[in-house]
Design an enzyme around this catalytic site. Sequence first.
Site, PDB file in Angstrom:
ATOM      1  CG  ASP A 167     -86.528 -16.952 -42.586  1.00  0.00           C
ATOM      2  OD1 ASP A 167     -86.009 -16.644 -41.500  1.00  0.00           O
ATOM      3  OD2 ASP A 167     -87.228 -17.960 -42.739  1.00  0.00           O
ATOM      4  CG  ASP A 197     -58.619   7.879 -19.671  1.00  0.00           C
ATOM      5  OD1 ASP A 197     -57.975   8.911 -19.417  1.00  0.00           O
ATOM      6  OD2 ASP A 197     -59.123   7.156 -18.782  1.00  0.00           O
TER       7      ASP A 197
END
Length: 776
Positions: free
Chosen positions: A16, A452
Site C-alpha cells: 500500500d 480533424d
Amino acid sequence: MEKQAIQSRYRLEGMDCASCAAKIEGAARRVAGIDNVAVSVATRSMTISHKADADLKNLEKRVRALGYGTKPLSAGETLSGSETADTAGCSDPHDHNHAGRGHAHAHDSEGCCGGHAEGLVHKHAHDHVHGPGEGPWYRDPKLRRVIANGLALLAAWGLARAFPAYGFWFFSVAMLVGLVPIARRAVMGAVLAGAPFSIETLMTIAAIGAVVIGATHEAAVVVFLFLIGELLEGFAAGRARASISALSDLVPKTALLVEGEVTREVPAKSLKKESLVLVRPGDRIPADGIIESGESGVDEAPVTGESVPVQKQPGSQVFAGTINGEAVLRIRVTAAAADNTIARVVQLVEQAQESKAPTERFIDRFSRYYTPGVVLVAAIVAVLPPLAFGAPWGEWIYKGLAILLIGCPCALVISTPAAVAASLASGARRGLLIKGGAALEMFGRIGAVAFDKTGTLTEGRPKVTDIVGFGADEAEVLRLAAALEAGSNHPLAKAILERAADLSISLPPAENAKAVGGKGVTGRVEGRDLFLGSVKAAAELASLDAKSELRLQGLRDEGKSVSVLVADNKAFGALAMRDEPRSDAVSALKRLAGDGLRTIMLTGDNARTAQAVGRELGIEVHADLLPQDKQRIVAQLQAEGVRVAKVGDGINDAPALAAADVGVAMGGGTDVALETGDAASLHGRVDDVAEMIALSKRTMANIRQNITIALGLKAVFLVTTVMGITGLWPAILADTGATVLVTANALRLLVGAPAFSDVLSSSGDRMAAGALTHDH
C-alpha cells in the site's frame, strides 16, 4: 544469439505504500535473468522483463519472504481479476444477472503495510483473507495487528498502574507485540532488497532506541500509532483502486444465448464472436455487439458517462455493461469477454497507472538521497550537541530518534502516483481514457489543439440541411427524392432517407431505379421520369434560371453538397446536405480559446467546405491536406516552441497523432479510439479535450499540494523536535499522518466522477419511472 526478453505481470498483495514498492523492486532486480522491473502502488502490480531462463520461482519466493503475496497474471487478465471471476456478487436492481467480483489468489503473508488488502489466500495457506469490503472485518490482518497491539498496550497501562515497579517491562512487551513483525520486514528488506533505509528500519531503530533511554511507554504508543497509520494508508489506497475494479463488475455474470428457436442461460464469459444473445428490458448487455432486431433506449452512463440514454436500432453498436431500456434486443456479439470495451478500458487504465509521470520519476530519484540524508541529520542531532557542547545524551538521542521517524519519504513518494491514479480513474469513469501519467501531465502544458474535421468536429455523416422547391412543394421534393434513393447505401442517399423518415413521409415505389456513374440516380416514380444528381449533371437535362442558380451557389459556398431533382426534364427542386458540426463543438472551442489555447482544423476536405465549417465554428482552417501534410503542420508548430495536442479519428490522422506531444482519438469505444494515440474519448465529444486539459491542471495542482503537505509537515516537526517542543508521538504522526493526508487529498480528484453504484442506481430509477428519452 541474444535471447528475446519476455514480459510477465504479477498481482501483489499487502502493498500500500511507496516503501513497499521500492523493496519489491529491489528484491526482483537481484534475481538472475530479470532485466527490468516496474512496481505500481496504484494497481498493486509488478511487471517484469526477463529472459526465458529467469528463475521466476525464486522471484516469487523473495517477494513472499518480504511479506507480500504474489499471483502471476495470464495474458489479457486484468488486475481486478474480472476475466476469471467465478463468484456472484450484488446486481443492479433491474438486472437478473449478477456481476461477480473476482477474487485473486495470493499467498498468506504480511506486507510492509500489512497483510492482504484484497484477494483470497493461496491454496497452500491456512486461511482466507479478504480486503476491505470483501470479507469479515476481523479477517483483515492489519486490523488484527492494530487490535492485538492496542489490547497489549491497554493491558500494559493497567498493569503498570497496579505494579509501577514493572512498568518498564510491561510496556516493553506491549511494544514487541507490534514491533516484531515490523522488525522482521526491516531485516528482510535490507537483506533481500538492499533497502536499509525503509520505514520499518527507521521505526525499529527508533523504538529500540526509545527503550534504551527508558521511554518504553512512548515506544509502545509510537508502534501502535504506526500500525494505525498503516491501516489508514491501506484503506485510502484501496479507495482509489476500487474505482477501476468496480468497472469490471458492470458486466453481467450470465447471458441469454439464442440458438435457433431455443434460448438458454450461459456464462457471459463463454460468449464468442457471432453469438446471438437476447437482452430483456432492464438487463445489462453482456457483450459488445451489433443490434440485429429491436429498438430501445440504452443507458451508456456506466461506460461513457453519457447522462442521457441513447436510442438504438438494428445496426447500432452497443457496449458490454450498458443497460437496456424498454424493449427486447437481439444482439450479435462482436467481441469475446476478454476483448470487450470494459475489459479493454480496465486494461488500459491499469497499464496507464503503472506508467510513471515525469514528476513521479523525479520524486523517486529525489527520495533515494532524501532518506539517507535524514538519517545523517538524525545522527548529527543525536551525537553532536552532547559531544560538542556537553548536552545531555538522553535528550538529544531522543530528538534524533524522533527525526528518524519524521524522515520516512512515504508521503513524498506517494504524492504523485496517488494523484495520477485518482485522475486516471476519474477520467475513465467519464469516458476519458488517458494512457499514463506522462500524457496526463502533458495535457496541462499544451499550447495548441489541432482537430480533424470529419468525425471529430463534425458528426461524420451528412444531413439534409436545406430543401429547395423550384415552383414545387418542399415536402414533395423530399418525397420523390427519397423514393428514388430507397434501398441505396450511399451516404447522401441515407441522409435523404433519414430526413424523410423523421418527417414520417410515406414513399411510393420507384421503377427502374439505377445509378448513373459519376452523375446521380434515375428512375420512374408515379409515372414521372426522375433524375437526382449533381448540379452539373442536372444542367444537362434541365435549365435553371439565374435566381435558382444563385440560390444553389450560395448553398455550395456554405460547404454543402447540392443534389438537383429533375422531373420530366424540368428542374423540380434541390436538396443541400452537409456533415454538420457536433452540438458541443462551438462551445468547446470557445472554452479552449478562453484558456489561451490556439485551435486549428486540419482536414483533407476541399477548402470551400472546410472554410464554411471553420467560419461557423470560429477556428483556423488548413484544408486539402494529405496525412503527411497534417504531420508537417504539427511539426511546424512544435518547432515554434508550442506543445501540440492532435485530435482525430486515429486512421488517416495516425501520422499526426504520433507526431503530436499528445494524441487524442475520438470514437465510441472502437479499437482505434482505444488503441491509437495517448488518450481517447469514448463518447467523442469535442468538449472532452477541454475536460482532459482541466483534469490535467487539477491533477498537477493536487500534486503540488501533496508535495507541500509531505515536505511541509516534516519541516515543521523537524524544527519543533530540535527545539524540544514535540517528541516521538508527533513524529510518527508527521509520517503516517502525512501519508494519509496526501492520499486523501488525491482522492478528492475522484469528486465529480459519478460512482458506478450511483450511475446504476440513477439509471434504474429512470427506467422504473419510464422516463427513458429517445434523444441523444
